[in-house]
Design a protein around this motif. Structure first.
Motif, PDB file in Angstrom:
ATOM      1  N   ARG A   6     -25.614  34.160  10.129  1.00 17.49           N
ATOM      2  CA  ARG A   6     -26.663  33.291   9.587  1.00 17.49           C
ATOM      3  C   ARG A   6     -26.175  31.858   9.759  1.00 17.49           C
ATOM      4  N   PRO A   7     -26.557  31.206  10.861  1.00 18.78           N
ATOM      5  CA  PRO A   7     -26.020  29.870  11.127  1.00 18.78           C
ATOM      6  C   PRO A   7     -26.528  28.825  10.145  1.00 18.78           C
ATOM      7  N   ASP A   8     -25.706  27.788   9.934  1.00 20.41           N
ATOM      8  CA  ASP A   8     -26.140  26.658   9.118  1.00 20.41           C
ATOM      9  C   ASP A   8     -27.139  25.803   9.891  1.00 20.41           C
ATOM     10  N   VAL A   9     -26.861  25.602  11.179  1.00 22.89           N
ATOM     11  CA  VAL A   9     -27.736  24.806  12.042  1.00 22.89           C
ATOM     12  C   VAL A   9     -27.823  25.498  13.385  1.00 22.89           C
ATOM     13  N   GLN A  36     -21.742  25.930  12.525  1.00 21.68           N
ATOM     14  CA  GLN A  36     -21.401  26.565  11.254  1.00 21.68           C
ATOM     15  C   GLN A  36     -20.522  25.618  10.464  1.00 21.68           C
ATOM     16  N   VAL A  37     -20.901  25.306   9.238  1.00 22.28           N
ATOM     17  CA  VAL A  37     -20.074  24.512   8.331  1.00 22.28           C
ATOM     18  C   VAL A  37     -19.437  25.507   7.372  1.00 22.28           C
ATOM     19  N   THR A  38     -18.123  25.464   7.277  1.00 26.66           N
ATOM     20  CA  THR A  38     -17.426  26.465   6.481  1.00 26.66           C
ATOM     21  C   THR A  38     -16.666  25.830   5.320  1.00 26.66           C
ATOM     22  N   SER A  39     -16.384  26.661   4.337  1.00 20.45           N
ATOM     23  CA  SER A  39     -15.580  26.244   3.193  1.00 20.45           C
ATOM     24  C   SER A  39     -14.963  27.496   2.580  1.00 20.45           C
ATOM     25  N   PRO A  40     -13.918  27.365   1.791  1.00 22.22           N
ATOM     26  CA  PRO A  40     -13.332  28.554   1.162  1.00 22.22           C
ATOM     27  C   PRO A  40     -14.340  29.303   0.294  1.00 22.22           C
ATOM     28  N   ALA A  41     -15.262  28.594  -0.320  1.00 26.85           N
ATOM     29  CA  ALA A  41     -16.240  29.243  -1.197  1.00 26.85           C
ATOM     30  C   ALA A  41     -17.269  30.052  -0.416  1.00 26.85           C
ATOM     31  N   GLU A  67     -23.250  27.568  23.244  1.00 27.87           N
ATOM     32  CA  GLU A  67     -22.357  26.629  22.564  1.00 27.87           C
ATOM     33  C   GLU A  67     -22.269  26.991  21.085  1.00 27.87           C
ATOM     34  N   TYR A  68     -21.039  27.078  20.569  1.00 26.50           N
ATOM     35  CA  TYR A  68     -20.810  27.423  19.168  1.00 26.50           C
ATOM     36  C   TYR A  68     -19.771  26.471  18.607  1.00 26.50           C
ATOM     37  N   LEU A  69     -20.074  25.841  17.467  1.00 23.78           N
ATOM     38  CA  LEU A  69     -19.190  24.876  16.859  1.00 23.78           C
ATOM     39  C   LEU A  69     -18.984  25.242  15.393  1.00 23.78           C
ATOM     40  N   VAL A  70     -17.737  25.239  14.955  1.00 26.22           N
ATOM     41  CA  VAL A  70     -17.403  25.484  13.549  1.00 26.22           C
ATOM     42  C   VAL A  70     -16.754  24.220  13.010  1.00 26.22           C
ATOM     43  N   PHE A  71     -17.293  23.748  11.902  1.00 26.75           N
ATOM     44  CA  PHE A  71     -16.806  22.525  11.270  1.00 26.75           C
ATOM     45  C   PHE A  71     -16.287  22.858   9.881  1.00 26.75           C
ATOM     46  N   ASP A  72     -15.058  22.440   9.590  1.00 28.39           N
ATOM     47  CA  ASP A  72     -14.422  22.647   8.287  1.00 28.39           C
ATOM     48  C   ASP A  72     -14.185  21.282   7.653  1.00 28.39           C
ATOM     49  N   ILE A  78      -9.585  25.555   9.101  1.00 31.59           N
ATOM     50  CA  ILE A  78      -9.353  25.277  10.517  1.00 31.59           C
ATOM     51  C   ILE A  78      -8.491  24.019  10.585  1.00 31.59           C
ATOM     52  N   PRO A  79      -7.253  24.124  11.049  1.00 23.74           N
ATOM     53  CA  PRO A  79      -6.352  22.969  11.031  1.00 23.74           C
ATOM     54  C   PRO A  79      -6.928  21.711  11.681  1.00 23.74           C
ATOM     55  N   ALA A  80      -7.639  21.840  12.779  1.00 26.54           N
ATOM     56  CA  ALA A  80      -8.185  20.665  13.464  1.00 26.54           C
ATOM     57  C   ALA A  80      -9.523  20.225  12.874  1.00 26.54           C
ATOM     58  N   ARG A  81     -10.047  20.959  11.903  1.00 31.49           N
ATOM     59  CA  ARG A  81     -11.331  20.728  11.241  1.00 31.49           C
ATOM     60  C   ARG A  81     -12.543  21.093  12.089  1.00 31.49           C
ATOM     61  N   VAL A  82     -12.397  21.080  13.396  1.00 26.28           N
ATOM     62  CA  VAL A  82     -13.515  21.442  14.276  1.00 26.28           C
ATOM     63  C   VAL A  82     -12.995  22.356  15.378  1.00 26.28           C
ATOM     64  N   ARG A  83     -13.745  23.422  15.642  1.00 21.83           N
ATOM     65  CA  ARG A  83     -13.460  24.287  16.798  1.00 21.83           C
ATOM     66  C   ARG A  83     -14.763  24.489  17.534  1.00 21.83           C
ATOM     67  N   ALA A  84     -14.685  24.521  18.847  1.00 17.09           N
ATOM     68  CA  ALA A  84     -15.893  24.681  19.658  1.00 17.09           C
ATOM     69  C   ALA A  84     -15.619  25.662  20.777  1.00 17.09           C
ATOM     70  N   TRP A  85     -16.662  26.407  21.133  1.00 14.92           N
ATOM     71  CA  TRP A  85     -16.594  27.390  22.207  1.00 14.92           C
ATOM     72  C   TRP A  85     -17.781  27.214  23.130  1.00 14.92           C
ATOM     73  N   HIS A  86     -17.549  27.466  24.397  1.00 13.26           N
ATOM     74  CA  HIS A  86     -18.604  27.430  25.409  1.00 13.26           C
ATOM     75  C   HIS A  86     -18.628  28.799  26.085  1.00 13.26           C
ATOM     76  N   LEU A  87     -19.779  29.434  26.096  1.00 13.88           N
ATOM     77  CA  LEU A  87     -19.924  30.737  26.735  1.00 13.88           C
ATOM     78  C   LEU A  87     -19.984  30.548  28.244  1.00 13.88           C
ATOM     79  N   ARG A  88     -19.151  31.259  28.957  1.00 15.76           N
ATOM     80  CA  ARG A  88     -19.142  31.133  30.428  1.00 15.76           C
ATOM     81  C   ARG A  88     -20.218  31.987  31.027  1.00 15.76           C
TER      82      ARG A  88
END
Length: 88
Positions: A6-9, A36-41, A67-72, A78-88
């Protein structure tokens, strides 16, 4: 698929029909981008479960989301706060 994301955006650059309340993968295809915006909660164990091939990342890849992006915003999952993936 074991995970029902269930994506945030999600972004569709253009839809063929007038705006509506419900989008369907079968009719509209996959979105061009999911954020996706994530948090421990809201996502305990985020790195271990939802970013696995059987989790959210795998589910979006399986339906063809390019394209998939996760923002913490807190930087606790996520140590870098942002992770992104591109589907080949």
């Amino acid at each position: 698929f074991p995970y029902q994301p269930r994506p945030d955006v999600f972004v569709y650059p253009a839809l063929r029909e007038p705006p509506r309340d419900v989008l369907a993968l079968e009719r509209d295809g996959p979105p061009a981008l999911v954020i996706q915006v994530t948090s421990p909660a809201t996502s305990p164990g985020h790195d271990r479960s939802t970013l696995s091939p059987d989790g959210e990342l795998g589910a979006y890849a399986a339906i063809g989301v390019p394209e998939y992006l996760v923002f913490d915003p807190g930087g606790t999952l996520i140590p870098a706060r942002v992770r992104a993936w591109h589907l080949r």
